[in-house]
Design a protein around this motif. Structure first.
Motif, short mmCIF file in Angstrom:
data_model
loop_
_atom_site.label_atom_id
_atom_site.label_comp_id
_atom_site.label_asym_id
_atom_site.label_seq_id
_atom_site.Cartn_x
_atom_site.Cartn_y
_atom_site.Cartn_z
N ILE A 53 0.84 -1.21 0.00
CA ILE A 53 0.00 0.00 0.00
C ILE A 53 0.88 1.25 0.00
O ILE A 53 0.64 2.20 -0.76
N LEU A 54 1.92 1.25 0.85
CA LEU A 54 2.75 2.45 0.95
C LEU A 54 3.52 2.69 -0.34
O LEU A 54 3.61 3.84 -0.81
N VAL A 93 1.90 6.82 -6.70
CA VAL A 93 0.83 7.69 -7.17
C VAL A 93 1.20 9.15 -6.92
O VAL A 93 0.93 10.03 -7.73
N LEU A 94 1.88 9.42 -5.80
CA LEU A 94 2.20 10.81 -5.47
C LEU A 94 3.35 11.35 -6.29
O LEU A 94 3.39 12.55 -6.56
N THR A 95 4.31 10.51 -6.68
CA THR A 95 5.53 11.08 -7.22
C THR A 95 5.79 10.82 -8.68
O THR A 95 6.62 11.50 -9.26
N ILE A 144 10.64 18.62 -5.03
CA ILE A 144 9.79 18.93 -3.89
C ILE A 144 8.67 17.92 -3.79
O ILE A 144 8.35 17.44 -2.70
N ARG A 145 8.13 17.55 -4.97
CA ARG A 145 7.03 16.61 -4.97
C ARG A 145 7.49 15.24 -4.46
O ARG A 145 6.81 14.60 -3.67
N THR A 146 8.69 14.84 -4.87
CA THR A 146 9.21 13.56 -4.39
C THR A 146 9.38 13.57 -2.88
O THR A 146 8.97 12.65 -2.18
N LEU A 147 9.97 14.68 -2.38
CA LEU A 147 10.20 14.75 -0.93
C LEU A 147 8.88 14.78 -0.17
O LEU A 147 8.73 14.10 0.86
N ALA A 148 7.92 15.56 -0.68
CA ALA A 148 6.63 15.65 0.01
C ALA A 148 5.95 14.30 0.01
O ALA A 148 5.40 13.85 1.03
N VAL A 193 4.26 9.45 2.85
CA VAL A 193 4.29 7.99 2.93
C VAL A 193 4.93 7.54 4.23
O VAL A 193 4.48 6.57 4.85
N LEU A 194 5.98 8.25 4.66
CA LEU A 194 6.62 7.86 5.92
C LEU A 194 5.68 8.05 7.10
O LEU A 194 5.61 7.22 8.00
N ILE A 195 4.94 9.18 7.09
CA ILE A 195 3.98 9.41 8.18
C ILE A 195 2.93 8.30 8.19
O ILE A 195 2.61 7.71 9.23
N LEU A 196 2.41 7.98 6.97
CA LEU A 196 1.40 6.92 6.92
C LEU A 196 1.97 5.58 7.32
O LEU A 196 1.28 4.76 7.95
#
Lengths: 122, 83, 114, 229
Positions: free
Chosen positions: A17-18, A24-26, D2-6, D11-14
């Motif tokens: 999932i992670l 999806v985000l990057t 920036i997008r990669t780091l964000a 993802v780390l928080i989740l």
């Protein structure tokens, strides 16, 4: 002994999932995003089935070998499996819709880069 | 014996699945990424089978390995690898 | 340990070895054609040996295993053939030291109108 | 960058949240709640040996109806968008060996799918996997020939008929037993024989036909999206 078996499945599901969420985000390519979405989908399905799994029991398909009074102590939970069964089919339909929208949007903008798709900007 | 074997299978398979999930994001060729996603789905079907969910395993194998892969291959044929 | 069980284990190990060899060939072979050779022929034989080993260990499953073997015999060479033809349609994959090219001489290239 | 780091931070928080939450899900020793009642009463009430099919078709039949509607919406959207915005396609002629195999193999594969659907209440399988297997035979036929099957456009008719029969089977339950999608009014039979399970085999056939025709329609739209066959 079975606890290592049990928790490693959960670890795999959470990891998938992670990883999918990160993709999806990057990622930039729209099909790559769809692939990452599929990976996250698989992980979510694994986690759901895992939540109904009880080690040392058999599948919820009853043949003659189990007496009727011991069914509840012999089978795993059938409810999450039923939910996941429908979830998988929905997942692939959503993936097909995702791919078609991505293909049409990339036709319109001339590139598969999701950052140039002004219509889809968040 | 079988418990240890099952644990070993699940650990190997899970490690391979997460590694393949990361490889989907970083492999350069999109075709390879699609095939690797199919591998993740197929391994997930094996894992469903180990979790005593044969219905889900059959569905995941027939959908994740065939239909989803074909859909993504069609999309790749329309867009191409760039980006 | 009956004879059947020993034969089953031997078949399982040999099938696994052939499958491993096929995977190694896919990793180590230099170009597409050699990899195709390792990836299709060896996997067919390896899978059939593996299923035969399972059949020796569990004789009840032999009808189902026979169906699976039949399916593998039908599909695996055909997929190899389709892959090879698809590679042949890309001229940049053609090796330099090719002596004879029968598919090109027939004038039939799938997908291209002649 | 920036997008990669964000993304990595999110993802780390989740991941931290997941690592905190998932170990709290203690391993259960016994079935509880709904799962317990399904497992204890399922086979007697529905006559289905496969409890998963019993949950999908009988206990959660209304949810499955809604799910089929979602599937219908998604496939209709795909077909509609590909019809409105056609994309050029180059169809290639398959070789003789592939064409022959694509003529031989669909029959046994389709038999396999029909077996799945017909034995949905006895063994693993059911409407959804059986339908996808049948749709994959459609795909095989389409890949192995330069023409598109289903020239007459019967797929939408089959799809509508399957959805309609699902709803009508539900209303049949209202007429006879006063409950939508009632399972038991046909008699549940003896669990383990092929004619058992009340309404479950009929609804499995409806689900299988609907899923098969929807995915086949999606693939046909993929192939047809250029206009020429």
């Amino acid at each position: 002994m079975s606890t290592a078996f049990y928790w490693s499945i959960a670890g795999t599901a959470a990891g998938l999932i992670l990883v999918g969420l990160w993709g999806v985000l990057t990622r930039k390519h729209v099909l790559r995003i769809a692939l990452a979405f599929t990976v996250a989908d698989t992980g979510a399905n694994l986690l759901l089935v895992w939540s109904g799994y009880l080690p040392g029991r058999t599948a919820p398909v009853i043949d003659g070998s189990i007496p009727a009074s011991e069914i509840t102590s012999a089978v795993v939970d059938p409810l999450p499996q039923a939910m996941v069964l429908t979830s998988i089919v929905i997942g692939v339909a959503v993936a097909a819709l995702f791919v078609v929208v991505g293909v049409l949007a990339s036709r319109r903008t001339g590139s598969a880069d999701v950052r140039r798709m002004k219509e889809l900007r968040w | 014996m079988t418990e240890t074997l099952m644990t070993a299978i699940v650990l190997t398979l899970g490690g391979m699945m997460v590694a393949a999930g990361i490889a989907v994001l970083f492999v350069r060729d999109l075709l390879s990424a699609i095939i690797i996603t199919g591998f993740v789905s197929l391994s997930a079907s094996v894992m469903f089978l180990l979790m005593d969910a044969p219905d889900v395993a059959i569905t995941e194998a027939s959908i994740g390995a065939v239909l989803a892969t074909m859909i993504f291959l069609w999309g790749r044929g329309k867009i191409g690898d760039d980006g | 340990m009956s004879v059947l069980s020993i034969a089953g284990h031997v078949l399982l190990v040999s099938g696994g070895f052939i499958l491993f060899t096929s995977g190694l060939g896919i990793l180590r072979m230099p170009d597409v054609w050699n990899r195709l050779h390792a990836g299709t022929k060896a996997t067919t034989l390896g899978s059939i040996l593996f299923l035969a080993g399972i059949g020796c260990l569990q004789p009840v499953w032999i009808p189902k295993l026979f169906l699976i073997v039949l399916f593998i015999i039908l599909t695996n060479p055909v997929s190899g053939h389709a892959l090879a033809r698809a590679v042949h349609m890309r001229p940049e994959e053609k090796p330099d030291n090719l002596l004879e090219d029968d598919l090109a001489e027939t004038g039939y290239e799938g997908g291209k109108e002649q | 960058m920036i997008r990669t780091l964000a993304g990595l931070v999110i993802v780390l928080i989740l991941g931290a949240v997941a690592a905190a939450v998932i170990p709290e899900m203690q391993m259960r020793e016994e079935l509880q709640g709904v799962g317990y009642s399904y497992a204890s009463r399922g086979m007697d009430e529905t006559g289905s040996s496969n409890l998963v099919t019993a949950v999908i078709v009988a206990y959660r039949g209304l949810d499955t109806l809604g799910e089929v509607v979602v599937l219908f919406c998604a496939s209709t959207a795909v077909v509609l968008m590909l019809t409105l915005y056609p994309i050029g396609v180059k169809a290639s002629e398959p070789s003789r060996i592939v064409a022959f195999t694509a003529k031989v193999l669909p029959a046994p594969i389709m038999l396999f799918g029909v077996y799945f659907i017909a034995h949905s209440h006895l063994s693993p399988g059911g409407g959804f996997p059986g339908g996808t297997v049948i749709a994959s035979t459609f795909l095989l036929v389409m890949l192995g020939s330069s023409s598109v099957p289903d020239r007459n456009g019967r797929l939408p008719a089959i799809e509508s008929l399957a959805g309609l029969s699902f709803g009508l089977l539900g209303f049949w339950g209202i007429m006879t037993a006063g409950q939508f999608l009632n399972n038991a009014f046909l008699g549940t039979g003896t669990p383990g024989s092929i004619i058992s399970g009340g309404l479950i085999p009929l609804i499995s056939i409806a689900i299988g036909a609907k899923v098969a025709s929807e995915f086949s329609g999606v693939f046909k739209a993929f192939r047809n999206s250029g206009g020429e066959a």
